[in-house]
Design a protein around this motif. Sequence first.
Motif, PDB file in Angstrom:
ATOM      1  N   LEU A  46       0.721  -1.097   0.027  1.00 57.62           N
ATOM      2  CA  LEU A  46      -0.078  -0.073  -0.044  1.00 57.62           C
ATOM      3  C   LEU A  46       0.803   1.455   0.001  1.00 57.62           C
ATOM      4  O   LEU A  46       1.284   1.725   1.071  1.00 57.62           O
ATOM      5  CB  LEU A  46      -0.971  -0.059   1.121  1.00 57.62           C
ATOM      6  CG  LEU A  46      -1.909  -1.286   1.465  1.00 57.62           C
ATOM      7  CD1 LEU A  46      -2.549  -1.132   2.580  1.00 57.62           C
ATOM      8  CD2 LEU A  46      -2.673  -1.522   0.121  1.00 57.62           C
ATOM      9  N   LEU A  47       1.165   1.598  -1.181  1.00 54.43           N
ATOM     10  CA  LEU A  47       2.174   2.883  -1.090  1.00 54.43           C
ATOM     11  C   LEU A  47       1.600   4.305  -1.051  1.00 54.43           C
ATOM     12  O   LEU A  47       2.382   5.201  -0.820  1.00 54.43           O
ATOM     13  CB  LEU A  47       2.817   2.875  -2.742  1.00 54.43           C
ATOM     14  CG  LEU A  47       3.242   1.583  -3.274  1.00 54.43           C
ATOM     15  CD1 LEU A  47       3.722   1.648  -4.670  1.00 54.43           C
ATOM     16  CD2 LEU A  47       4.560   0.996  -2.395  1.00 54.43           C
ATOM     17  N   ASN A  48       0.507   4.391  -0.724  1.00 55.48           N
ATOM     18  CA  ASN A  48      -0.143   5.557  -0.114  1.00 55.48           C
ATOM     19  C   ASN A  48      -0.529   5.746   1.332  1.00 55.48           C
ATOM     20  O   ASN A  48      -0.936   6.669   1.685  1.00 55.48           O
ATOM     21  CB  ASN A  48      -1.260   5.782  -1.118  1.00 55.48           C
ATOM     22  CG  ASN A  48      -2.504   5.018  -0.494  1.00 55.48           C
ATOM     23  OD1 ASN A  48      -2.091   3.773  -0.143  1.00 55.48           O
ATOM     24  ND2 ASN A  48      -3.695   5.198  -0.734  1.00 55.48           N
ATOM     25  N   ALA A  49       0.358   4.769   2.144  1.00 55.83           N
ATOM     26  CA  ALA A  49       0.236   4.855   3.563  1.00 55.83           C
ATOM     27  C   ALA A  49       1.636   4.541   4.251  1.00 55.83           C
ATOM     28  O   ALA A  49       2.497   3.829   3.336  1.00 55.83           O
ATOM     29  CB  ALA A  49      -0.848   4.071   3.894  1.00 55.83           C
ATOM     30  N   LEU A  50       1.894   4.827   5.392  1.00 56.99           N
ATOM     31  CA  LEU A  50       3.046   4.723   5.952  1.00 56.99           C
ATOM     32  C   LEU A  50       2.517   4.127   7.469  1.00 56.99           C
ATOM     33  O   LEU A  50       1.458   4.378   7.963  1.00 56.99           O
ATOM     34  CB  LEU A  50       4.052   5.691   6.211  1.00 56.99           C
ATOM     35  CG  LEU A  50       4.565   6.250   4.881  1.00 56.99           C
ATOM     36  CD1 LEU A  50       5.460   7.484   5.310  1.00 56.99           C
ATOM     37  CD2 LEU A  50       5.430   5.462   4.417  1.00 56.99           C
ATOM     38  N   PHE A  99      -0.384  -1.066  20.322  1.00 58.94           N
ATOM     39  CA  PHE A  99       0.755  -1.716  19.229  1.00 58.94           C
ATOM     40  C   PHE A  99       1.960  -0.429  19.171  1.00 58.94           C
ATOM     41  O   PHE A  99       2.825  -0.875  18.710  1.00 58.94           O
ATOM     42  CB  PHE A  99       0.354  -2.118  17.920  1.00 58.94           C
ATOM     43  CG  PHE A  99      -0.838  -3.094  17.920  1.00 58.94           C
ATOM     44  CD1 PHE A  99      -0.516  -4.453  18.262  1.00 58.94           C
ATOM     45  CD2 PHE A  99      -2.024  -2.792  17.846  1.00 58.94           C
ATOM     46  CE1 PHE A  99      -1.315  -5.412  18.301  1.00 58.94           C
ATOM     47  CE2 PHE A  99      -2.893  -3.724  18.081  1.00 58.94           C
ATOM     48  CZ  PHE A  99      -2.672  -5.212  18.120  1.00 58.94           C
ATOM     49  N   ARG A 100       1.668   0.805  19.796  1.00 62.22           N
ATOM     50  CA  ARG A 100       2.540   1.830  19.574  1.00 62.22           C
ATOM     51  C   ARG A 100       2.894   2.054  18.151  1.00 62.22           C
ATOM     52  O   ARG A 100       3.903   2.231  17.831  1.00 62.22           O
ATOM     53  CB  ARG A 100       3.940   1.463  20.385  1.00 62.22           C
ATOM     54  CG  ARG A 100       3.683   1.382  22.113  1.00 62.22           C
ATOM     55  CD  ARG A 100       5.233   1.211  22.573  1.00 62.22           C
ATOM     56  NE  ARG A 100       6.008   2.325  22.270  1.00 62.22           N
ATOM     57  CZ  ARG A 100       7.063   2.401  22.600  1.00 62.22           C
ATOM     58  NH1 ARG A 100       7.752   1.181  23.405  1.00 62.22           N
ATOM     59  NH2 ARG A 100       8.330   3.373  22.259  1.00 62.22           N
ATOM     60  N   ARG A 101       1.920   2.125  17.629  1.00 59.50           N
ATOM     61  CA  ARG A 101       1.983   2.369  16.153  1.00 59.50           C
ATOM     62  C   ARG A 101       0.870   3.488  15.436  1.00 59.50           C
ATOM     63  O   ARG A 101      -0.183   3.518  16.118  1.00 59.50           O
ATOM     64  CB  ARG A 101       1.882   1.246  15.165  1.00 59.50           C
ATOM     65  CG  ARG A 101       2.857  -0.073  15.517  1.00 59.50           C
ATOM     66  CD  ARG A 101       2.775  -0.985  14.597  1.00 59.50           C
ATOM     67  NE  ARG A 101       3.676  -2.312  15.002  1.00 59.50           N
ATOM     68  CZ  ARG A 101       3.803  -3.493  14.356  1.00 59.50           C
ATOM     69  NH1 ARG A 101       2.795  -3.817  13.327  1.00 59.50           N
ATOM     70  NH2 ARG A 101       4.710  -4.362  14.896  1.00 59.50           N
ATOM     71  N   VAL A 102       1.286   4.057  14.323  1.00 54.33           N
ATOM     72  CA  VAL A 102       0.247   5.202  13.932  1.00 54.33           C
ATOM     73  C   VAL A 102       0.331   4.855  12.453  1.00 54.33           C
ATOM     74  O   VAL A 102       1.464   4.924  11.732  1.00 54.33           O
ATOM     75  CB  VAL A 102       0.935   6.483  14.233  1.00 54.33           C
ATOM     76  CG1 VAL A 102      -0.036   7.662  13.487  1.00 54.33           C
ATOM     77  CG2 VAL A 102       1.200   6.765  15.599  1.00 54.33           C
ATOM     78  N   ARG A 103      -0.725   4.789  11.975  1.00 58.88           N
ATOM     79  CA  ARG A 103      -0.984   4.606  10.491  1.00 58.88           C
ATOM     80  C   ARG A 103      -1.084   5.881   9.797  1.00 58.88           C
ATOM     81  O   ARG A 103      -2.120   6.703  10.460  1.00 58.88           O
ATOM     82  CB  ARG A 103      -2.105   3.830  10.169  1.00 58.88           C
ATOM     83  CG  ARG A 103      -2.400   3.546   8.490  1.00 58.88           C
ATOM     84  CD  ARG A 103      -3.695   2.754   8.270  1.00 58.88           C
ATOM     85  NE  ARG A 103      -4.024   2.649   6.844  1.00 58.88           N
ATOM     86  CZ  ARG A 103      -3.551   1.513   6.039  1.00 58.88           C
ATOM     87  NH1 ARG A 103      -2.825   0.450   6.620  1.00 58.88           N
ATOM     88  NH2 ARG A 103      -4.133   1.681   4.885  1.00 58.88           N
ATOM     89  N   ILE A 104      -0.321   6.319   8.707  1.00 56.89           N
ATOM     90  CA  ILE A 104      -0.313   7.612   8.118  1.00 56.89           C
ATOM     91  C   ILE A 104      -0.747   7.475   6.702  1.00 56.89           C
ATOM     92  O   ILE A 104      -0.175   6.799   5.929  1.00 56.89           O
ATOM     93  CB  ILE A 104       0.915   8.293   8.390  1.00 56.89           C
ATOM     94  CG1 ILE A 104       1.394   8.396   9.558  1.00 56.89           C
ATOM     95  CG2 ILE A 104       0.699   9.583   7.762  1.00 56.89           C
ATOM     96  CD1 ILE A 104       2.720   8.013   9.836  1.00 56.89           C
ATOM     97  N   SER A 105      -1.908   8.041   6.285  1.00 60.12           N
ATOM     98  CA  SER A 105      -2.529   7.757   5.227  1.00 60.12           C
ATOM     99  C   SER A 105      -2.379   9.217   4.176  1.00 60.12           C
ATOM    100  O   SER A 105      -3.018  10.075   4.692  1.00 60.12           O
ATOM    101  CB  SER A 105      -3.955   7.170   5.126  1.00 60.12           C
ATOM    102  OG  SER A 105      -4.242   6.061   5.819  1.00 60.12           O
ATOM    103  N   PHE A 106      -2.007   8.971   3.063  1.00 58.94           N
ATOM    104  CA  PHE A 106      -1.847  10.193   2.368  1.00 58.94           C
ATOM    105  C   PHE A 106      -2.541  10.040   1.081  1.00 58.94           C
ATOM    106  O   PHE A 106      -3.243   9.016   0.635  1.00 58.94           O
ATOM    107  CB  PHE A 106      -0.183  10.313   1.663  1.00 58.94           C
ATOM    108  CG  PHE A 106       0.876  10.466   2.846  1.00 58.94           C
ATOM    109  CD1 PHE A 106       1.291  11.690   3.086  1.00 58.94           C
ATOM    110  CD2 PHE A 106       1.230   9.283   3.615  1.00 58.94           C
ATOM    111  CE1 PHE A 106       2.187  11.662   3.922  1.00 58.94           C
ATOM    112  CE2 PHE A 106       2.165   9.422   4.410  1.00 58.94           C
ATOM    113  CZ  PHE A 106       2.628  10.903   4.651  1.00 58.94           C
ATOM    114  N   SER A 107      -2.851  11.192   0.250  1.00 57.14           N
ATOM    115  CA  SER A 107      -3.633  11.025  -0.857  1.00 57.14           C
ATOM    116  C   SER A 107      -3.121  10.580  -1.925  1.00 57.14           C
ATOM    117  O   SER A 107      -3.870  10.197  -2.859  1.00 57.14           O
ATOM    118  CB  SER A 107      -4.156  12.487  -1.149  1.00 57.14           C
ATOM    119  OG  SER A 107      -2.784  13.395  -1.389  1.00 57.14           O
TER     120      SER A 107
END
Length: 215
Positions: A23-27, A65-73
């Motif tokens: 999923l290249l539009n998210a980190l 889980f000490r994680r953050v999902r960052i979704s870009f346009s």
Amino acid sequence: MEVQRAAEEEEEEVAVDVQVTDLLNALIAWKVPEDLFTISSLKASFETLFRSFDPEVQFQYFRSFRRVRISFSDAAAAAEARLRLHRTDFNGTEIRLYFPQSVHIGSPRLKPPKPEKQFLISPPASPPVGWEQSHDATPVINYDLLCAISKIGPGETYELHTATPTTPSVVVHVCEDEQGLGPTVADCSQQEKPLAPRPKIVQTRRPDFMPGAEQ
């Protein structure tokens, strides 16, 4: 032939199509500081780092889980953010950013079960062709054996199975009835004799009621 066919069916079940899609539009920010989930000012500073690459970026926080999902346009903004912010320092912690992956196991379409296994589903579907329900066998009662055992008196033995070079013998030992509470020796052709009365069980007496005791 049947063994070969069974082996081929097992290979078909084991061979599962696994597809991994990036999923290249998210980190995914991995092992972020614990304070990021509780301090609003720290959360605002963290989001500002990524809004400089995409004003419409969205965040999903997973505290367990000490994680953050960052979704870009778009994928270009996600790639640039990872290139510049990966392994950089944020509030004394190194930020690690990764592209998430979506794993699809097997075919994307759900297939019905094989016909020979459908009758195991609850509620059951139509059974396969030729399937018949098995009936329980009728229990076999050996009346000769029961008659021979009933003739044994207290202290006597009866050999049910004779020993062989590979198997032991099976012998029934009848315990002696010292108190006369058990059944007496009876012949199969005679009527059953009444049993001796069983001893009466004495009930435990309830303690006397004491008004001064706390309930």
